[in-house]
Design a protein around this motif. Sequence first.
Motif, PDB file in Angstrom:
ATOM      1  N   THR A 114       0.823  -1.201   0.000  1.00 19.00           N
ATOM      2  CA  THR A 114       0.000   0.000   0.000  1.00 19.00           C
ATOM      3  C   THR A 114       0.862   1.259   0.000  1.00 19.00           C
ATOM      4  OG1 THR A 114      -0.239  -0.141   2.412  1.00 19.00           O
ATOM      5  CG2 THR A 114      -2.022  -1.059   1.065  1.00 19.00           C
ATOM      6  N   SER A 115       2.011   1.215   0.659  1.00 26.12           N
ATOM      7  CA  SER A 115       2.920   2.363   0.622  1.00 26.12           C
ATOM      8  C   SER A 115       3.462   2.569  -0.787  1.00 26.12           C
ATOM      9  CB  SER A 115       4.080   2.162   1.587  1.00 26.12           C
ATOM     10  OG  SER A 115       3.615   2.099   2.914  1.00 26.12           O
ATOM     11  N   ARG A 116       3.836   1.497  -1.433  1.00 30.37           N
ATOM     12  CA  ARG A 116       4.327   1.587  -2.809  1.00 30.37           C
ATOM     13  C   ARG A 116       3.235   2.120  -3.733  1.00 30.37           C
ATOM     14  NH1 ARG A 116       7.172  -3.616  -4.772  1.00 30.37           N
ATOM     15  NH2 ARG A 116       8.710  -2.786  -3.337  1.00 30.37           N
ATOM     16  N   GLY A 117       2.015   1.627  -3.563  1.00 36.70           N
ATOM     17  CA  GLY A 117       0.906   2.112  -4.374  1.00 36.70           C
ATOM     18  C   GLY A 117       0.614   3.587  -4.137  1.00 36.70           C
ATOM     19  N   SER A 118       0.756   4.023  -2.902  1.00 38.32           N
ATOM     20  CA  SER A 118       0.542   5.444  -2.601  1.00 38.32           C
ATOM     21  C   SER A 118       1.569   6.308  -3.303  1.00 38.32           C
ATOM     22  CB  SER A 118       0.619   5.678  -1.093  1.00 38.32           C
ATOM     23  OG  SER A 118      -0.388   4.970  -0.437  1.00 38.32           O
ATOM     24  N   TRP A 119       2.821   5.906  -3.273  1.00 33.68           N
ATOM     25  CA  TRP A 119       3.862   6.696  -3.950  1.00 33.68           C
ATOM     26  C   TRP A 119       3.656   6.712  -5.456  1.00 33.68           C
ATOM     27  CZ3 TRP A 119       6.314  10.366  -1.848  1.00 33.68           C
ATOM     28  CH2 TRP A 119       6.656  10.319  -0.506  1.00 33.68           C
ATOM     29  N   ILE A 120       3.207   5.605  -6.014  1.00 32.37           N
ATOM     30  CA  ILE A 120       2.913   5.567  -7.450  1.00 32.37           C
ATOM     31  C   ILE A 120       1.766   6.529  -7.757  1.00 32.37           C
ATOM     32  CG2 ILE A 120       1.957   4.112  -9.289  1.00 32.37           C
ATOM     33  CD1 ILE A 120       3.617   1.792  -8.065  1.00 32.37           C
ATOM     34  N   GLY A 121       0.733   6.539  -6.910  1.00 33.91           N
ATOM     35  CA  GLY A 121      -0.379   7.457  -7.100  1.00 33.91           C
ATOM     36  C   GLY A 121       0.048   8.915  -6.999  1.00 33.91           C
ATOM     37  N   VAL A 145       1.332  14.039  -9.858  1.00 32.74           N
ATOM     38  CA  VAL A 145       2.278  15.091 -10.254  1.00 32.74           C
ATOM     39  C   VAL A 145       2.396  15.147 -11.775  1.00 32.74           C
ATOM     40  CG1 VAL A 145       4.717  15.763 -10.193  1.00 32.74           C
ATOM     41  CG2 VAL A 145       3.555  15.084  -8.090  1.00 32.74           C
ATOM     42  N   VAL A 146       2.474  14.005 -12.427  1.00 36.27           N
ATOM     43  CA  VAL A 146       2.582  13.968 -13.885  1.00 36.27           C
ATOM     44  C   VAL A 146       1.341  14.578 -14.529  1.00 36.27           C
ATOM     45  CG1 VAL A 146       2.616  12.412 -15.878  1.00 36.27           C
ATOM     46  CG2 VAL A 146       4.184  12.036 -13.970  1.00 36.27           C
ATOM     47  N   VAL A 147       0.166  14.240 -14.038  1.00 31.91           N
ATOM     48  CA  VAL A 147      -1.068  14.795 -14.590  1.00 31.91           C
ATOM     49  C   VAL A 147      -1.116  16.297 -14.346  1.00 31.91           C
ATOM     50  CG1 VAL A 147      -3.584  14.825 -14.322  1.00 31.91           C
ATOM     51  CG2 VAL A 147      -2.380  12.650 -14.483  1.00 31.91           C
ATOM     52  N   TRP A 148      -0.749  16.740 -13.151  1.00 29.07           N
ATOM     53  CA  TRP A 148      -0.770  18.171 -12.847  1.00 29.07           C
ATOM     54  C   TRP A 148       0.179  18.944 -13.760  1.00 29.07           C
ATOM     55  CZ3 TRP A 148       2.963  21.581 -10.968  1.00 29.07           C
ATOM     56  CH2 TRP A 148       2.481  22.843 -10.632  1.00 29.07           C
ATOM     57  N   VAL A 149       1.385  18.428 -13.953  1.00 28.51           N
ATOM     58  CA  VAL A 149       2.350  19.105 -14.831  1.00 28.51           C
ATOM     59  C   VAL A 149       1.821  19.154 -16.258  1.00 28.51           C
ATOM     60  CG1 VAL A 149       4.649  18.861 -15.880  1.00 28.51           C
ATOM     61  CG2 VAL A 149       4.381  18.663 -13.408  1.00 28.51           C
ATOM     62  N   SER A 150       1.226  18.082 -16.722  1.00 28.41           N
ATOM     63  CA  SER A 150       0.724  18.090 -18.096  1.00 28.41           C
ATOM     64  C   SER A 150      -0.458  19.041 -18.251  1.00 28.41           C
ATOM     65  CB  SER A 150       0.350  16.678 -18.536  1.00 28.41           C
ATOM     66  OG  SER A 150      -0.732  16.189 -17.782  1.00 28.41           O
ATOM     67  N   VAL A 151      -1.337  19.112 -17.259  1.00 25.40           N
ATOM     68  CA  VAL A 151      -2.477  20.020 -17.349  1.00 25.40           C
ATOM     69  C   VAL A 151      -2.034  21.467 -17.202  1.00 25.40           C
ATOM     70  CG1 VAL A 151      -4.579  20.755 -16.135  1.00 25.40           C
ATOM     71  CG2 VAL A 151      -4.208  18.342 -16.623  1.00 25.40           C
ATOM     72  N   ARG A 152      -1.122  21.716 -16.304  1.00 21.37           N
ATOM     73  CA  ARG A 152      -0.727  23.096 -16.003  1.00 21.37           C
ATOM     74  C   ARG A 152       0.263  23.669 -17.011  1.00 21.37           C
ATOM     75  NH1 ARG A 152      -0.256  27.623 -15.709  1.00 21.37           N
ATOM     76  NH2 ARG A 152       0.161  28.969 -13.940  1.00 21.37           N
TER      77      ARG A 152
END
Length: 70
Positions: A39-46, A51-58
Amino acid sequence: MGEAKRRKEALREQYGKEANIAPWFPVTKTQAQQFVKWTSRGSWIGIGLLVVVWVSVRFIGPALGLWQVN
Protein backbone atom coordinates in the motif's frame (compact mmCIF):
# COMPACT_ATOMS: atom_id res chain seq x y z
CA MET A 1 17.17 -28.87 23.05
CA GLY A 2 14.93 -30.00 25.90
CA GLU A 3 13.02 -26.70 25.92
CA ALA A 4 12.29 -26.98 22.19
CA LYS A 5 10.89 -30.48 22.67
CA ARG A 6 8.69 -29.32 25.56
CA ARG A 7 7.43 -26.38 23.52
CA LYS A 8 6.70 -28.66 20.57
CA GLU A 9 4.77 -31.09 22.76
CA ALA A 10 2.80 -28.28 24.39
CA LEU A 11 1.84 -26.50 21.16
CA ARG A 12 1.22 -29.64 19.06
CA GLU A 13 -0.02 -28.58 15.58
CA GLN A 14 0.51 -24.86 16.30
CA TYR A 15 4.29 -25.38 16.67
CA GLY A 16 6.24 -23.46 14.05
CA LYS A 17 3.24 -21.53 12.76
CA GLU A 18 3.29 -17.77 12.80
CA ALA A 19 0.97 -16.03 15.24
CA ASN A 20 -1.96 -13.93 14.06
CA ILE A 21 -2.20 -10.22 14.81
CA ALA A 22 -5.32 -10.85 16.89
CA PRO A 23 -7.10 -14.12 17.69
CA TRP A 24 -10.25 -12.99 15.86
CA PHE A 25 -8.38 -11.56 12.82
CA PRO A 26 -6.88 -14.27 10.55
CA VAL A 27 -3.88 -12.25 9.32
CA THR A 28 -0.31 -13.03 10.29
CA LYS A 29 2.31 -10.43 11.11
CA THR A 30 4.19 -11.12 7.87
CA GLN A 31 1.02 -10.63 5.83
CA ALA A 32 0.39 -7.33 7.62
CA GLN A 33 3.93 -6.15 6.83
CA GLN A 34 3.48 -7.09 3.17
CA PHE A 35 0.17 -5.20 3.08
CA VAL A 36 1.83 -2.07 4.45
CA LYS A 37 4.70 -2.45 1.97
CA TRP A 38 2.39 -2.76 -1.06
CA THR A 39 0.00 0.00 0.00
CA SER A 40 2.92 2.36 0.62
CA ARG A 41 4.33 1.59 -2.81
CA GLY A 42 0.91 2.11 -4.37
CA SER A 43 0.54 5.44 -2.60
CA TRP A 44 3.86 6.70 -3.95
CA ILE A 45 2.91 5.57 -7.45
CA GLY A 46 -0.38 7.46 -7.10
CA ILE A 47 1.43 10.59 -5.91
CA GLY A 48 3.81 10.35 -8.88
CA LEU A 49 0.92 9.98 -11.33
CA LEU A 50 -0.84 12.96 -9.75
CA VAL A 51 2.28 15.09 -10.25
CA VAL A 52 2.58 13.97 -13.89
CA VAL A 53 -1.07 14.79 -14.59
CA TRP A 54 -0.77 18.17 -12.85
CA VAL A 55 2.35 19.11 -14.83
CA SER A 56 0.72 18.09 -18.10
CA VAL A 57 -2.48 20.02 -17.35
CA ARG A 58 -0.73 23.10 -16.00
CA PHE A 59 2.28 23.38 -18.33
CA ILE A 60 2.35 20.94 -21.26
CA GLY A 61 -1.25 21.42 -22.48
CA PRO A 62 -1.08 25.23 -22.54
CA ALA A 63 2.40 25.17 -24.10
CA LEU A 64 1.08 23.05 -26.97
CA GLY A 65 -1.94 25.33 -27.35
CA LEU A 66 -4.45 22.65 -26.43
CA TRP A 67 -6.15 24.81 -23.76
CA GLN A 68 -5.65 27.92 -21.69
CA VAL A 69 -5.13 28.20 -17.97
CA ASN A 70 -6.41 31.43 -16.43
